[in-house]
Write an enzyme that holds these catalytic residues in place. Structure first.
Site, PDB file in Angstrom:
ATOM      1  N   ASN A  63     -16.671 -25.919  -1.507  1.00  0.00           N
ATOM      2  CA  ASN A  63     -15.460 -25.278  -0.975  1.00  0.00           C
ATOM      3  C   ASN A  63     -14.959 -24.068  -1.764  1.00  0.00           C
ATOM      4  OD1 ASN A  63     -15.426 -28.306   0.023  1.00  0.00           O
ATOM      5  ND2 ASN A  63     -14.247 -27.106   1.480  1.00  0.00           N
ATOM      6  N   PHE A  80      -5.047 -22.636   8.758  1.00  0.00           N
ATOM      7  CA  PHE A  80      -3.675 -22.726   8.229  1.00  0.00           C
ATOM      8  C   PHE A  80      -3.067 -21.319   8.059  1.00  0.00           C
ATOM      9  CE2 PHE A  80      -4.304 -27.127   5.969  1.00  0.00           C
ATOM     10  CZ  PHE A  80      -4.375 -27.733   7.217  1.00  0.00           C
ATOM     11  N   ALA A 103     -29.986 -31.658   7.901  1.00  0.00           N
ATOM     12  CA  ALA A 103     -30.883 -30.497   7.925  1.00  0.00           C
ATOM     13  C   ALA A 103     -30.977 -29.880   6.536  1.00  0.00           C
ATOM     14  CB  ALA A 103     -30.373 -29.461   8.930  1.00  0.00           C
ATOM     15  N   TYR A 118     -25.926 -31.339  10.229  1.00  0.00           N
ATOM     16  CA  TYR A 118     -25.932 -30.222   9.268  1.00  0.00           C
ATOM     17  C   TYR A 118     -26.335 -30.722   7.880  1.00  0.00           C
ATOM     18  CZ  TYR A 118     -23.718 -26.928   5.983  1.00  0.00           C
ATOM     19  OH  TYR A 118     -23.445 -26.083   4.934  1.00  0.00           O
TER      20      TYR A 118
END
Ligand code: UGA
Length: 368
Positions: free
Chosen positions: A194, A218, A168, A165
């Site tokens: 994030n 979570f 790429a 990933y």
């Protein structure tokens, strides 16, 4: 800024849906392309929005016409969940490189500005994570702070296929950059670090087949009473940003005042919001206990799991990544506002309410 016709590819995802809302609020005319429209449900009826339910991998679709008819293209299309890099690396390469390249080349042909979403994963691991690094202070954040035009990319071996990933996306960035050099292509590349907020991913209990990112695992565990699983001990660290802060920065890139974003790469993230994944599990458990837990029901335990067991063979991890956002600060005057605890509280509140709405349970005491 005058109203633009914006082709927003991948508009139905987490970032895309929040960005579409903002583009509409700013008066732009948006053509949103995605496989799914659920996250856009609040604005599907908007008079300046056209939604096209389209798989961009289809043989025949009117990419050329759509690009030609727009003033700017935003490309958010990606498989960006680590579980998928392990499960279907070829498809990750095809979508994230081959299909995205077709979009970039259509923009080159029609001389349209492109905002290309990439990833902080291009940076890979830190120098401090290398076995023979011999640094005097491996904990010094300097070893984990990545800048757009200066940092090295450190990736693992080919048999750790998680890195397909990152590779790429890196290659796509390099080709787009080369079109800038050879064809005067006007692009801006964004590397998100994030982002979190309402509508991130999905809960595994709602979609047994999918593999979301850690927040959703979570959250799901807390809602269903299953254990929160720390991959490889939860020592890895991330810097989390609220989607609202991120969209503010992205919108300034859309505006591109004075052309400052042309042929530039921007990190978008919150350097002061670093947590280890273990700290995140503990913080989410505390928040859940404080605001959402049903009285008398104990919180689920936090357990450790090996990466190859959790994801499958070929997994390796980014150990730590802190964005250097000097460029966004100086060129765009942007500064993230949300702290990590408040962004977790707000994101959890949204997902707890959604879960309880769907499953017909009363909402507990909630934050903010
Ligand atoms: C992912 C993508 O690979 C990036 O391209 C993207 O930029 C990034 O998300 C993002 O959200 O911006 P990553 O941070 O590794 O990167 O994604 P997560 O799946 O959320 O994993 C974060 C950490 O939590 C990893 O160390 C993972 O091993 C761990 N994890 C995940 C757990 O400990 N438990 C879980 O249940 C799930």
């Amino acid at each position: 800024m005058k109203a633009l016709r914006i082709l927003n590819l991948g508009a139905g995802g987490f970032i895309g849906s929040h960005l579409t809302q903002r583009l509409l609020a700013e008066g732009h005319v948006v053509t949103a392309v995605d496989l799914y429209s659920e996250k856009l449900s609040d604005c599907l009826e908007h008079p300046r929005l056209t939604f096209l339910g389209q798989d961009i991998r289809a043989q025949e679709w009117n990419l050329e016409e759509l690009v030609e008819g727009s003033d700017m293209v935003i490309d958010l299309i990606a498989y960006a969940n680590p579980g998928l890099y392990i499960r279907m690396p070829l498809e990750v390469f095809r979508l994230n490189f081959q299909e995205n390249l077709k979009i970039a080349e259509a923009c080159v042909r029609h001389d349209k500005r492109l905002i290309q979403f990439s990833t902080c994963e291009v940076y890979g691991r830190t120098a401090a994570s290398l076995p023979h690094a011999a640094l005097t202070d491996p904990e010094d954040p300097v070893h984990a702070t990545f800048s757009e035009d200066g940092s090295e990319f450190i990736l693992g071996p080919v048999n750790k296929h998680r890195w397909i990933y990152s590779s790429a996306k890196q290659l796509l960035e390099r080709v787009v950059h080369a079109y800038g050099l050879e064809a005067g292509f006007r692009y801006t590349i964004i590397r998100p670090f994030n982002f979190l907020g309402p509508k991130i991913d999905f809960l595994p209990s709602d979609n047994q087949d999918g593999i979301p990112r850690v927040f959703s695992f979570f959250m799901d565990a807390l809602l269903t009473g299953a254990p929160l699983q720390l991959v490889n001990g939860g020592r890895q660290r991330r810097c989390y940003s609220h989607i609202e802060d991120a969209v503010e920065c992205i919108y300034r890139i859309v505006e591109n005042r004075g052309g400052v974003c042309d042929r530039e790469i921007f990190n978008i993230g919150s350097p002061f919001n670093e947590v280890s994944i273990r700290q995140m599990a503990e913080m989410m458990s505390e928040i859940y206990a404080q605001y959402f837990a049903e009285p008398g029901i104990p919180l689920p335990e936090i357990v450790e799991v090996d990466g190859n067991t959790f994801y499958g063979q070929g997994y390796e991890d980014s150990d730590r990544r802190i964005p250097d956002i000097t460029k966004a600060r100086t060129l765009l005057g942007w500064e993230p506002q949300w702290g990590v605890r408040e962004l977790l509280e707000a994101t959890m509140k949204y997902h707890v309410e959604e879960f309880r709405r769907k499953h017909g349970k009363a909402v507990g005491r909630v934050a903010r």
